[in-house]
Design a protein around this motif. Structure first.
Motif, mmCIF file in Angstrom:
data_model
loop_
_atom_site.group_PDB
_atom_site.id
_atom_site.type_symbol
_atom_site.label_atom_id
_atom_site.label_comp_id
_atom_site.label_asym_id
_atom_site.label_seq_id
_atom_site.Cartn_x
_atom_site.Cartn_y
_atom_site.Cartn_z
ATOM 1 N N ALA A 6 23.959 33.622 4.499
ATOM 2 C CA ALA A 6 24.243 33.176 3.182
ATOM 3 C C ALA A 6 22.999 32.463 2.707
ATOM 4 C CB ALA A 6 25.379 32.149 3.185
ATOM 5 N N ILE A 7 22.172 31.718 3.495
ATOM 6 C CA ILE A 7 21.046 31.194 3.294
ATOM 7 C C ILE A 7 20.020 32.205 2.982
ATOM 8 C CG2 ILE A 7 19.242 29.739 4.404
ATOM 9 C CD1 ILE A 7 21.292 28.257 5.757
ATOM 10 N N HIS A 8 19.995 33.123 3.750
ATOM 11 C CA HIS A 8 18.801 34.331 3.622
ATOM 12 C C HIS A 8 18.876 34.943 2.295
ATOM 13 C CE1 HIS A 8 15.998 37.268 5.046
ATOM 14 N NE2 HIS A 8 16.808 38.201 4.587
ATOM 15 N N ILE A 9 20.488 35.430 1.925
ATOM 16 C CA ILE A 9 20.353 35.966 0.527
ATOM 17 C C ILE A 9 20.673 35.130 -0.573
ATOM 18 C CG2 ILE A 9 22.192 37.622 -0.588
ATOM 19 C CD1 ILE A 9 22.892 38.798 2.095
ATOM 20 N N GLY A 10 21.155 34.112 -0.176
ATOM 21 C CA GLY A 10 21.440 32.952 -1.365
ATOM 22 C C GLY A 10 22.792 33.478 -2.060
ATOM 23 N N SER A 11 23.712 33.888 -1.557
ATOM 24 C CA SER A 11 25.003 34.508 -1.902
ATOM 25 C C SER A 11 26.029 33.219 -1.970
ATOM 26 C CB SER A 11 25.372 35.812 -1.387
ATOM 27 O OG SER A 11 26.666 36.183 -1.770
ATOM 28 N N PRO A 12 26.499 33.040 -3.259
ATOM 29 C CA PRO A 12 27.945 32.179 -3.243
ATOM 30 C C PRO A 12 29.160 32.856 -2.538
ATOM 31 C CG PRO A 12 26.947 32.320 -5.636
ATOM 32 C CD PRO A 12 26.024 33.294 -4.649
ATOM 33 N N VAL A 13 29.098 34.116 -2.790
ATOM 34 C CA VAL A 13 30.157 34.925 -2.120
ATOM 35 C C VAL A 13 30.106 34.586 -0.288
ATOM 36 C CG1 VAL A 13 31.274 36.948 -1.508
ATOM 37 C CG2 VAL A 13 30.562 36.589 -3.808
ATOM 38 N N LEU A 14 29.032 34.906 0.153
ATOM 39 C CA LEU A 14 28.656 34.564 1.575
ATOM 40 C C LEU A 14 29.039 33.130 1.819
ATOM 41 C CD1 LEU A 14 25.777 36.774 2.395
ATOM 42 C CD2 LEU A 14 28.387 37.057 2.785
ATOM 43 N N TRP A 15 28.773 32.420 1.089
ATOM 44 C CA TRP A 15 29.026 30.879 1.278
ATOM 45 C C TRP A 15 30.495 30.594 1.370
ATOM 46 C CZ3 TRP A 15 25.903 27.433 3.534
ATOM 47 C CH2 TRP A 15 24.498 27.517 3.574
ATOM 48 N N LEU A 16 31.236 31.181 0.330
ATOM 49 C CA LEU A 16 32.547 30.981 0.496
ATOM 50 C C LEU A 16 33.333 31.570 1.782
ATOM 51 C CD1 LEU A 16 35.268 30.534 -0.851
ATOM 52 C CD2 LEU A 16 35.106 32.635 -2.277
ATOM 53 N N ILE A 17 32.845 32.872 2.123
ATOM 54 C CA ILE A 17 33.253 33.561 3.365
ATOM 55 C C ILE A 17 32.808 32.729 4.611
ATOM 56 C CG2 ILE A 17 32.598 35.505 4.939
ATOM 57 C CD1 ILE A 17 32.345 37.158 2.453
ATOM 58 N N ALA A 18 31.746 31.951 4.548
ATOM 59 C CA ALA A 18 31.343 30.994 5.748
ATOM 60 C C ALA A 18 32.364 29.941 5.739
ATOM 61 C CB ALA A 18 29.865 30.268 5.416
ATOM 62 N N PHE A 19 32.728 29.231 4.755
ATOM 63 C CA PHE A 19 33.553 28.391 4.451
ATOM 64 C C PHE A 19 34.987 28.651 5.021
ATOM 65 C CE2 PHE A 19 37.005 26.283 2.144
ATOM 66 C CZ PHE A 19 37.205 24.728 2.797
ATOM 67 N N LEU A 20 35.487 29.604 4.625
ATOM 68 C CA LEU A 20 36.747 30.425 4.731
ATOM 69 C C LEU A 20 36.871 30.755 6.272
ATOM 70 C CD1 LEU A 20 37.763 32.485 1.827
ATOM 71 C CD2 LEU A 20 38.510 30.075 2.440
ATOM 72 N N THR A 21 35.732 31.297 7.014
ATOM 73 C CA THR A 21 35.716 31.485 8.315
ATOM 74 C C THR A 21 36.036 30.077 9.206
ATOM 75 O OG1 THR A 21 34.357 33.480 8.003
ATOM 76 C CG2 THR A 21 34.291 32.604 10.234
ATOM 77 N N GLY A 22 35.409 29.125 8.844
ATOM 78 C CA GLY A 22 35.377 27.769 9.618
ATOM 79 C C GLY A 22 36.693 27.381 9.348
ATOM 80 N N ALA A 23 37.349 27.156 8.154
ATOM 81 C CA ALA A 23 38.644 27.017 7.986
ATOM 82 C C ALA A 23 39.784 27.455 8.690
ATOM 83 C CB ALA A 23 38.718 26.958 6.566
#
Length: 167
Positions: A43-60
């Motif tokens: 997500a940092i590398h691409i800067g994608s809001p979708v990947l940030w959402l996936i990261a949050f949901l993966t943790g949750a």
């Protein structure tokens, strides 16, 4: 042996298999943290809001699955649960497991779309590492393994196909 004996034996095996899903609960949390960290990297590398959402949901989802395992492990004698209760625990575990693998599959899909090989590589490698864990933890329940593999590999293949990746 009578039909009742065979049914009773199958139910006993099923009960043992479901109980075994909740062994080594800490590995679920460890895997979720590692996967979440890898998604954050992409997500940092691409800067994608979708990947940030996936990261949050993966943790949750990982935290929720860990809490579910802790709740199960507080049961004094899981072997005494009714068959109906065992089925409910199986369903709870399965929903969390499939949510986790669907997020990994979505990560592979969305990490592939920019065409950058780094996030595509990281997502595929981490997802394949998770496949090993799935095949060992859930191997006793082929239905669950199949659903997990479909929800992970399907989006991964779609992402690679869309980008025209030769591999």
């Amino acid at each position: 042996r009578s039909v009742d004996q065979k049914t009773g034996e199958r139910q006993g095996v099923y009960r043992s298999l479901v109980i075994s899903l909740f062994n080594e609960n800490g590995t679920i949390l460890t895997g979720a943290i590692a996967s979440c960290a890898a998604v954050v990297m992409t997500a940092i590398h691409i800067g994608s809001p979708v990947l940030w959402l996936i990261a949050f949901l993966t943790g949750a989802v990982g935290i929720a699955r860990y809490c579910l395992g802790r709740a199960f492990n507080r049961i004094a004698d899981p072997g005494s649960l009714s068959l109906s209760d065992i089925r409910k625990w199986d369903l709870r575990f399965s929903v969390g497991a499939i949510a986790c693998t669907a997020l990994l599959g979505a990560w592979c899909l969305f990490a592939s779309l920019p065409g950058d090989p780094f996030p595509r590589f990281i997502s595929v490698v981490v997802t394949f590492a998770n496949i090993v864990g799935i095949c060992t933890r859930s191997s006793a329940l082929p239905r669950l393994v199949n659903l997990q593999l479909i929800t992970m590999v399907g989006p991964m293949v779609a992402g690679l196909y869309i980008t025209g990746d030769e591999y």
